[in-house]
Design an enzyme around this catalytic site. Structure first.
Site, PDB file in Angstrom:
ATOM      1  N   THR A  13     -20.242  29.016  28.610  1.00 51.95           N
ATOM      2  CA  THR A  13     -20.863  28.547  27.372  1.00 51.95           C
ATOM      3  C   THR A  13     -21.306  27.088  27.507  1.00 51.95           C
ATOM      4  OG1 THR A  13     -20.311  27.918  25.102  1.00 51.95           O
ATOM      5  CG2 THR A  13     -18.473  28.131  26.586  1.00 51.95           C
ATOM      6  N   ASP A  14     -22.302  26.713  26.714  1.00 53.13           N
ATOM      7  CA  ASP A  14     -22.717  25.297  26.710  1.00 53.13           C
ATOM      8  C   ASP A  14     -21.619  24.398  26.134  1.00 53.13           C
ATOM      9  OD1 ASP A  14     -22.929  26.075  24.039  1.00 53.13           O
ATOM     10  OD2 ASP A  14     -24.956  25.288  23.746  1.00 53.13           O
ATOM     11  N   GLU A  15     -20.654  25.010  25.435  1.00 58.23           N
ATOM     12  CA  GLU A  15     -19.613  24.195  24.799  1.00 58.23           C
ATOM     13  C   GLU A  15     -18.741  23.458  25.809  1.00 58.23           C
ATOM     14  OE1 GLU A  15     -17.582  25.677  21.441  1.00 58.23           O
ATOM     15  OE2 GLU A  15     -19.149  27.096  20.916  1.00 58.23           O
ATOM     16  N   TYR A  46     -11.018  26.557  22.705  1.00 58.91           N
ATOM     17  CA  TYR A  46     -11.916  27.597  23.240  1.00 58.91           C
ATOM     18  C   TYR A  46     -12.709  27.044  24.413  1.00 58.91           C
ATOM     19  CZ  TYR A  46     -16.326  30.163  23.726  1.00 58.91           C
ATOM     20  OH  TYR A  46     -17.418  30.816  24.250  1.00 58.91           O
ATOM     21  N   LYS A 103     -12.640  27.997  28.490  1.00 58.13           N
ATOM     22  CA  LYS A 103     -13.826  28.442  29.243  1.00 58.13           C
ATOM     23  C   LYS A 103     -14.091  27.492  30.413  1.00 58.13           C
ATOM     24  CE  LYS A 103     -16.287  31.425  28.326  1.00 58.13           C
ATOM     25  NZ  LYS A 103     -16.229  32.849  28.731  1.00 58.13           N
TER      26      LYS A 103
END
Ligand SMILES: NC(=O)c1ccc[n+]([C@@H]2O[C@H](COP(=O)([O-])OP(=O)(O)OC[C@H]3O[C@@H](n4cnc5c(N)ncnc54)[C@H](O)[C@@H]3O)[C@@H](O)[C@H]2O)c1
Length: 337
Positions: free
Chosen positions: A134-136, A161, A165
């Protein structure tokens, strides 16, 4: 080349779109899905493929070592696309452990099983392990900056989260370097489209609007997300899985930055058109206490995948969001009649 593909988390939102996409484009590819069927997974998402000869669903947990080892010894798996994850930031703030178990431990268990099986088959460097990220993992950008996340940006996860990741991504990279596994990672921005779990922002906006209930928007509503239509993302994943370079990372974005408030207003406009009433759905928008550690802005630079693999997002946001809202309205009408 072994054409079988293990898709984990296949009963979830993005993976179920990906499976349908791959089934249509490569009917000869055998797809096997492992899914724990958590609250977020539904076999309904796989109705279109579940009876196909070249499709196979197994319920199970990617963090269960015995179960995963058995799968790899029983089946000749040509490649893995690892979507399985706990995916909702709000839940990770309340329950970190589940996120570490599924997202990090689960990825480690899959990597180990794949390494052993593929080493025995003498094909460790040809069989692909594709990690869906994810870009997060890159953290948060300023509202006033025009900076975007590119693949060289150091990781700076800011909630459990994204930390889980990011940890999984590091494990994947380490298996590429240490054991020579053929790994690739892709990080995408927020996906939208039909059949996303109702707890996520867009389905929540639509469901609450249809029920005439307050539409909750965190904080001042100015947090920005970059939205990519889910099937555009699937096209990118197909290219990355088949043609991406080993040990490389590819960012996938939609080029659609919207504040959460703007997004809610757009959805309400569409609902005012599809389900006109005595008042505008916009009147339901309600600002609530902000999420803890709420990242301010995400924006993805997708020039690497564009230049290297020829991918660009093809769905204009106005079209994608209209189709999405229409899909939810149709579902709503089916259950309410
Ligand atoms: N949704 C997005 O906007 C977005 C953006 C970027 C990246 N991602 C990533 O894409 C992937 C899929 O996201 P999504 O939104 O479709 O998620 P989702 O929550 O809709 O689906 C996740 C699926 O994984 C399954 N699962 C969870 N833990 C498991 C485990 N331990 N073993 C086996 N299956 C398990 C669930 O049952 C569910 O079917 C995730 O890895 C997520 O981090 C999502």
């Amino acid at each position: 080349m072994n054409k079988s593909m293990l898709v984990t988390g296949g009963a979830g939102f993005i993976a179920s779109h990906f499976i349908r996409y791959i089934r249509q484009k490569y009917p000869e590819t055998h797809i096997m899905t492992i899914d724990k069927l958590t609250y977020a997974g539904s076999k309904k998402n796989l109705e279109a493929v579940i009876d196909d000869e070249n499709y196979h669903f197994i319920e199970g947990d990617i963090a269960d070592e015995q179960f995963i080892n058995d799968i790899f010894s029983e089946y000749d798996i040509g490649g893995v696309v690892n979507f399985a994850a706990e995916s909702h930031v709000d839940r990770s703030i309340k329950d970190v452990k589940t996120f570490i178990e599924s997202n990090m431990l689960g990825t480690a268990v899959l990597l180990q099983a794949a390494r052993e099986a593929w080493n025995n088959a003498d094909e460790l460097d040809t069989r692909r392990f594709h990690q869906i990220s994810t870009d997060e993992v890159y953290g948060s950008l300023g509202l006033d900056s025009d900076e975007k996340f590119n693949e060289r940006k150091p990781y700076d996860p800011r909630n459990p989260y994204s930390a889980s990741k990011a940890g999984a991504d590091m494990l994947v990279k380490s298996f590429g370097h240490t054991y020579g596994m053929n790994v690739v990672t892709s990080s995408s921005s927020n996906n939208y489209g039909p059949a996303q779990h109702e707890e996520k922002l867009i389905p929540t906006i639509i469901a609450n609007a249809l029920k005439g209930q307050p539409i909750p928007i965190y904080g001042d509503g100015k947090n920005v997300r970059d939205w990519v239509y889910v099937t555009d993302h699937c096209e990118a994943l197909d290219l990355i899985y088949h043609n991406g370079k080993t040990l490389e990372k590819y960012n996938v974005g939609g080029g659609n930055e919207k504040t959460n408030h703007e997004l809610a207003m757009m959805i309400c406009d569409i609902l005012d058109h599809l389900k006109p009433g005595q008042y505008s759905h916009k009147e339901l928008i309600t600002f609530i206490d902000d999420r803890q550690g709420h990242d301010r802005r995400y924006s993805v630079d997708y020039s690497k995948i564009k230049n290297a693999l020829g991918w660009t997002p093809s769905t204009p946001f106005e079209k994608g969001i209209y189709k999405t809202v229409e899909w939810y309205v149709n579902q709503w009408e089916k259950v309410s009649h």
